[in-house]
Design an enzyme around this catalytic site. Sequence first.
Site, PDB file in Angstrom:
ATOM      1  N   GLY A 193       0.799  -1.211   0.000  1.00 18.41           N
ATOM      2  CA  GLY A 193       0.000   0.000   0.000  1.00 18.41           C
ATOM      3  C   GLY A 193       0.833   1.263   0.000  1.00 18.41           C
ATOM      4  O   GLY A 193       0.389   2.305  -0.476  1.00 18.41           O
ATOM      5  N   ASP A 234       4.200  -0.286  12.911  1.00 15.02           N
ATOM      6  CA  ASP A 234       3.592  -1.218  11.946  1.00 15.02           C
ATOM      7  C   ASP A 234       4.331  -2.552  11.986  1.00 15.02           C
ATOM      8  O   ASP A 234       4.669  -3.121  10.951  1.00 15.02           O
ATOM      9  CB  ASP A 234       3.639  -0.615  10.542  1.00 15.02           C
ATOM     10  CG  ASP A 234       2.762  -1.384   9.541  1.00 15.02           C
ATOM     11  OD1 ASP A 234       1.871  -2.141   9.998  1.00 15.02           O
ATOM     12  OD2 ASP A 234       2.969  -1.239   8.331  1.00 15.02           O
ATOM     13  N   LYS A 276      13.453   1.353  -1.329  1.00 13.54           N
ATOM     14  CA  LYS A 276      12.020   1.470  -1.041  1.00 13.54           C
ATOM     15  C   LYS A 276      11.528   2.756  -1.692  1.00 13.54           C
ATOM     16  O   LYS A 276      12.051   3.845  -1.427  1.00 13.54           O
ATOM     17  CB  LYS A 276      11.787   1.526   0.466  1.00 13.54           C
ATOM     18  CG  LYS A 276      10.319   1.704   0.823  1.00 13.54           C
ATOM     19  CD  LYS A 276       9.806   0.530   1.606  1.00 13.54           C
ATOM     20  CE  LYS A 276       8.311   0.631   1.833  1.00 13.54           C
ATOM     21  NZ  LYS A 276       7.754  -0.608   2.352  1.00 13.54           N
TER      22      LYS A 276
END
Length: 532
Positions: free
Chosen positions: A22, A141, A41
């Site tokens: 996401g 997370d 990333k």
Amino acid sequence: MPTQGDRIRGRYELTRPISSGGMGQVWQGYDIVLDRQVAVKVIRPGVAADRLEAEELAARFRREARITARIEHPGVPAVFDADIDGDHEQLYLVMQLVRGVPLGDLIEEEGPLPVATAVAVAAQICTVLSYAHAVPVIHRDLKPGNVMVAEDGSVKVLDFGIAAVLRTDTTRLTATGRRLGTCAYMPPEQVRGGVAGPASDLYSLGCMLYELLTGHRVFPGDSDYEVMDHHVRTAPQPVRDLRPDVPAALDDLVLHLLAKNPEERPAGAQDVHDRLVPFLPAPDPAAADALPPPGGLPDPTRPYRRPLAPRPRPDGAAPRRPAPARPAQPDHQAPSLPTLPSVEELEDELAEVAEHVEILIEEERYAQAAGVLDEVLDRAVPCLGAAHRDVVELRLSRAVALSLGGDHRRALPEYRELADHFAAAEGPDSERALLCRQQAALCRAQLGESTVALREFQELLTRVAPVRGDRDQMALELRLEIGRLLLYTGRVAEARRRLGAVHADLAAALGPGDPLTREAADLLARLGRDRA
């Protein structure tokens, strides 16, 4: 999004995609300057709605990357570079490439893991968290997809700080139902929209340890909102109900980690690690040792069975002869102590440092600013005293640099001492005394000391509101923090009442588009969805 063969800033060539989610994509890349493979990333450009928001997102991204880079532990991949790419208008993070197996794959292929294996994974994560929380960095997370088990069995925790970047537009994110964190591992305080602290990461660790031991997630559900509701309201089923061979003490630890109130969880990652130690395998340096075959699964117990062991030899390789003894090193005379500078020289130097540090902070080079100030204050305080006017100003600059750089643990005592100094020198209700106390309470909140932070915000408000009024800027900020911390600690009804009142006053005083007003509205919207 980028494609294979693209170069980021002309240096990092993207060779093949590793994963997509996401927030963006992860690529295997090649650093053409240093001739090494890296992981890149790339954050999706659609995360930001406009250019102003994109700039804010980029600034947060760089700040979080700098903070993450301060976690000095082999369980956290090294950060090499972080910036926004002018050609692709995307955020990127370049880091150490980790070769191994995602923890999620290990669970999927093996099902419930042996107790020693599950505990070895959790203990290694605890070690990483202990170093991260000391910075302090909160992951926000933590989930199997962000944990890798390397070939040698060592555990790597990925994506520290990435989730925090996406807080830039919380209103838009929550309007589409998205929250920071993956709902299967999300602590109740994050579901409610409260501040994440060290205890939040421990809850997520508890969810993972539960899954490692049982092969099942703590709370199943047909939708994200059903799962999140379980996190807030439902007691987890004990591990031993599903797997009786799990020791009772380990089951108790899992339930302790899964406490709804963050302050009822273990005190820290070190305490969790101490309770895991009895279930770890004993060291056995003489045991056979080998890396897993190609496609094989690594063994997370190896770092405990073979602590500090070298890389296993290739099959059939003979031991080498021992290295010759090192020659004795010559003695060196101790260096002479440096001469202390005069007061006049120091004061001139402090003035120059103040200007230099102001520029560094403006350029968001917070760690460098704090380092410069550490060096000069180490020499100035013994000579001029901690209460010297120029020293005090530099100490305040250091506290600001530390807090902006995320080092709340070091900033807290500095703000507290400065608050006492300004209270004595300028009066207990002087602007700078109150501001330092406010910043100290914010540091406590960031460090997860929610009860103490809440009490300090409430005490400050009793000083500020009667004199300045409820709609004074500081009073509004204090009221918003009080509402947020009430929500974080589970006092939902009181939080709803307080946030409703401060939202109305924020809208009247600052306007509906002000960031503080939007933040209060977002917290109320989350509360409304949770009630529904």
